[in-house]
Design a protein around this motif. Sequence first.
Motif, PDB file in Angstrom:
ATOM      1  N   GLY A 134       0.826  -1.198   0.000  1.00 40.28           N
ATOM      2  CA  GLY A 134       0.000   0.000   0.000  1.00 40.28           C
ATOM      3  C   GLY A 134       0.856   1.241   0.000  1.00 40.28           C
ATOM      4  O   GLY A 134       2.075   1.183  -0.088  1.00 40.28           O
ATOM      5  N   TYR A 135       0.200   2.376   0.106  1.00 38.67           N
ATOM      6  CA  TYR A 135       0.882   3.660   0.117  1.00 38.67           C
ATOM      7  C   TYR A 135       0.470   4.441   1.348  1.00 38.67           C
ATOM      8  O   TYR A 135      -0.660   4.334   1.810  1.00 38.67           O
ATOM      9  N   ILE A 136       1.386   5.221   1.855  1.00 42.39           N
ATOM     10  CA  ILE A 136       1.087   6.171   2.915  1.00 42.39           C
ATOM     11  C   ILE A 136       1.460   7.535   2.367  1.00 42.39           C
ATOM     12  O   ILE A 136       2.595   7.755   1.950  1.00 42.39           O
ATOM     13  N   TYR A 137       0.502   8.452   2.330  1.00 45.20           N
ATOM     14  CA  TYR A 137       0.761   9.795   1.841  1.00 45.20           C
ATOM     15  C   TYR A 137       0.765  10.755   3.024  1.00 45.20           C
ATOM     16  O   TYR A 137      -0.184  10.796   3.788  1.00 45.20           O
ATOM     17  N   PHE A 138       1.823  11.525   3.153  1.00 42.17           N
ATOM     18  CA  PHE A 138       1.892  12.580   4.145  1.00 42.17           C
ATOM     19  C   PHE A 138       1.801  13.892   3.393  1.00 42.17           C
ATOM     20  O   PHE A 138       2.685  14.221   2.611  1.00 42.17           O
ATOM     21  N   GLY A 139       0.745  14.651   3.626  1.00 44.14           N
ATOM     22  CA  GLY A 139       0.527  15.881   2.873  1.00 44.14           C
ATOM     23  C   GLY A 139       1.227  17.074   3.486  1.00 44.14           C
ATOM     24  O   GLY A 139       0.589  18.002   3.958  1.00 44.14           O
ATOM     25  N   ILE A 140       2.535  17.047   3.500  1.00 48.81           N
ATOM     26  CA  ILE A 140       3.294  18.188   4.009  1.00 48.81           C
ATOM     27  C   ILE A 140       4.402  18.501   3.023  1.00 48.81           C
ATOM     28  O   ILE A 140       4.842  17.640   2.267  1.00 48.81           O
ATOM     29  N   ASP A 141       4.821  19.723   3.034  1.00 41.75           N
ATOM     30  CA  ASP A 141       5.960  20.135   2.215  1.00 41.75           C
ATOM     31  C   ASP A 141       7.215  19.783   3.000  1.00 41.75           C
ATOM     32  O   ASP A 141       7.570  20.441   3.960  1.00 41.75           O
ATOM     33  N   ILE A 142       7.881  18.715   2.609  1.00 41.15           N
ATOM     34  CA  ILE A 142       9.023  18.195   3.362  1.00 41.15           C
ATOM     35  C   ILE A 142      10.136  19.224   3.516  1.00 41.15           C
ATOM     36  O   ILE A 142      10.773  19.305   4.540  1.00 41.15           O
ATOM     37  N   TYR A 143      10.343  20.021   2.500  1.00 44.31           N
ATOM     38  CA  TYR A 143      11.450  20.968   2.569  1.00 44.31           C
ATOM     39  C   TYR A 143      11.119  22.161   3.457  1.00 44.31           C
ATOM     40  O   TYR A 143      11.969  22.700   4.133  1.00 44.31           O
ATOM     41  N   ARG A 144       9.862  22.561   3.477  1.00 45.64           N
ATOM     42  CA  ARG A 144       9.440  23.689   4.284  1.00 45.64           C
ATOM     43  C   ARG A 144       9.256  23.290   5.742  1.00 45.64           C
ATOM     44  O   ARG A 144       9.515  24.060   6.643  1.00 45.64           O
ATOM     45  N   ASP A 145       8.810  22.046   5.994  1.00 46.75           N
ATOM     46  CA  ASP A 145       8.455  21.613   7.331  1.00 46.75           C
ATOM     47  C   ASP A 145       9.452  20.606   7.907  1.00 46.75           C
ATOM     48  O   ASP A 145       9.075  19.644   8.564  1.00 46.75           O
ATOM     49  N   VAL A 146      10.738  20.840   7.701  1.00 47.20           N
ATOM     50  CA  VAL A 146      11.761  19.917   8.163  1.00 47.20           C
ATOM     51  C   VAL A 146      11.705  19.743   9.674  1.00 47.20           C
ATOM     52  O   VAL A 146      11.807  18.626  10.185  1.00 47.20           O
ATOM     53  N   GLU A 147      11.493  20.834  10.425  1.00 46.63           N
ATOM     54  CA  GLU A 147      11.420  20.720  11.877  1.00 46.63           C
ATOM     55  C   GLU A 147      10.253  19.850  12.300  1.00 46.63           C
ATOM     56  O   GLU A 147      10.363  19.048  13.221  1.00 46.63           O
ATOM     57  N   PHE A 207      10.896   5.800  -0.584  1.00 44.10           N
ATOM     58  CA  PHE A 207      10.347   7.155  -0.506  1.00 44.10           C
ATOM     59  C   PHE A 207      10.271   7.800  -1.879  1.00 44.10           C
ATOM     60  O   PHE A 207      11.207   7.726  -2.664  1.00 44.10           O
ATOM     61  N   LYS A 208       9.139   8.448  -2.147  1.00 41.11           N
ATOM     62  CA  LYS A 208       9.001   9.265  -3.347  1.00 41.11           C
ATOM     63  C   LYS A 208       8.544  10.645  -2.886  1.00 41.11           C
ATOM     64  O   LYS A 208       7.495  10.782  -2.260  1.00 41.11           O
ATOM     65  N   PHE A 209       9.337  11.662  -3.153  1.00 36.47           N
ATOM     66  CA  PHE A 209       9.041  13.025  -2.740  1.00 36.47           C
ATOM     67  C   PHE A 209       8.477  13.819  -3.915  1.00 36.47           C
ATOM     68  O   PHE A 209       9.011  13.748  -5.020  1.00 36.47           O
ATOM     69  N   ASN A 260       3.851  18.078  -3.182  1.00 29.70           N
ATOM     70  CA  ASN A 260       2.664  18.032  -2.335  1.00 29.70           C
ATOM     71  C   ASN A 260       2.610  16.879  -1.344  1.00 29.70           C
ATOM     72  O   ASN A 260       1.785  16.897  -0.436  1.00 29.70           O
ATOM     73  N   PHE A 261       3.406  15.851  -1.536  1.00 34.87           N
ATOM     74  CA  PHE A 261       3.320  14.714  -0.626  1.00 34.87           C
ATOM     75  C   PHE A 261       4.597  13.891  -0.653  1.00 34.87           C
ATOM     76  O   PHE A 261       5.451  14.056  -1.508  1.00 34.87           O
ATOM     77  N   ILE A 262       4.688  12.995   0.333  1.00 37.16           N
ATOM     78  CA  ILE A 262       5.715  11.962   0.371  1.00 37.16           C
ATOM     79  C   ILE A 262       4.976  10.645   0.209  1.00 37.16           C
ATOM     80  O   ILE A 262       4.025  10.382   0.931  1.00 37.16           O
ATOM     81  N   ARG A 263       5.398   9.818  -0.714  1.00 37.17           N
ATOM     82  CA  ARG A 263       4.805   8.490  -0.847  1.00 37.17           C
ATOM     83  C   ARG A 263       5.827   7.488  -0.343  1.00 37.17           C
ATOM     84  O   ARG A 263       6.972   7.467  -0.782  1.00 37.17           O
ATOM     85  N   ILE A 264       5.395   6.636   0.601  1.00 40.76           N
ATOM     86  CA  ILE A 264       6.261   5.604   1.151  1.00 40.76           C
ATOM     87  C   ILE A 264       5.700   4.256   0.715  1.00 40.76           C
ATOM     88  O   ILE A 264       4.546   3.946   0.991  1.00 40.76           O
ATOM     89  N   THR A 265       6.497   3.478   0.025  1.00 40.76           N
ATOM     90  CA  THR A 265       6.084   2.162  -0.422  1.00 40.76           C
ATOM     91  C   THR A 265       6.850   1.123   0.388  1.00 40.76           C
ATOM     92  O   THR A 265       8.076   1.073   0.330  1.00 40.76           O
ATOM     93  N   LEU A 266       6.109   0.300   1.144  1.00 44.28           N
ATOM     94  CA  LEU A 266       6.728  -0.710   1.996  1.00 44.28           C
ATOM     95  C   LEU A 266       6.423  -2.095   1.440  1.00 44.28           C
ATOM     96  O   LEU A 266       5.284  -2.373   1.068  1.00 44.28           O
TER      97      LEU A 266
END
Length: 149
Positions: free
Chosen positions: A10-23, A44-46, A49-55
Amino acid sequence: MAFLNYKEGGYIYFGIDIYRDVELVESLGSGIPRILRAYGEDCFKFTDNFIRITLPISAHDHASDHASDHASAQVEKLVYALIGEMGRSELQELLSIKNRDYFRTDYLNPAISNGYIELTIPDKPNSQYQKYRLTAKGIALKNSLTNNK
C-alpha cells in the motif's frame, strides 16, 4: 494523511511540504529514520505536495529485513556472540550467564520469537542435540552491530 491498504502492499501519503516543514518532520520521532534503516531511500518518493512511502508486504521482501527495530540489549548480545551453530550451554558460557531460566526468558526466547535466531531441530525444541543459528534477520542485525562498533 491518507492510507491505502491492499493485499500487495500500500501507500502512505503525508501531505506536508518536506522541505518547508523539516522541523515538523524531525519532531515526528524515530519512525522515518527506522523506515530508512529498514527499507532504504528507495521506498520514498518526494513531490511538491506529498511523500509516498512504499513498503514491501513481507519483511523478507527487503534486504535489511528490519534488523535492529526491536532487539533488546540481551538479544543483541546473543546475536553478536552467536557463530555458526551453537548449543544453549555453549552460548550461556560464552555470555557468562549461569542461570538457565534467565538465559531462556531474557535472551533465547525473545531472539527466537523475534526471528533473529532459529533452531537447528525445530520439530524437537527440547532435544539434547538442539543448536541455534542466525536467521537472515539475525545476520543483518549482527552486521549492523559490527558496523556500529
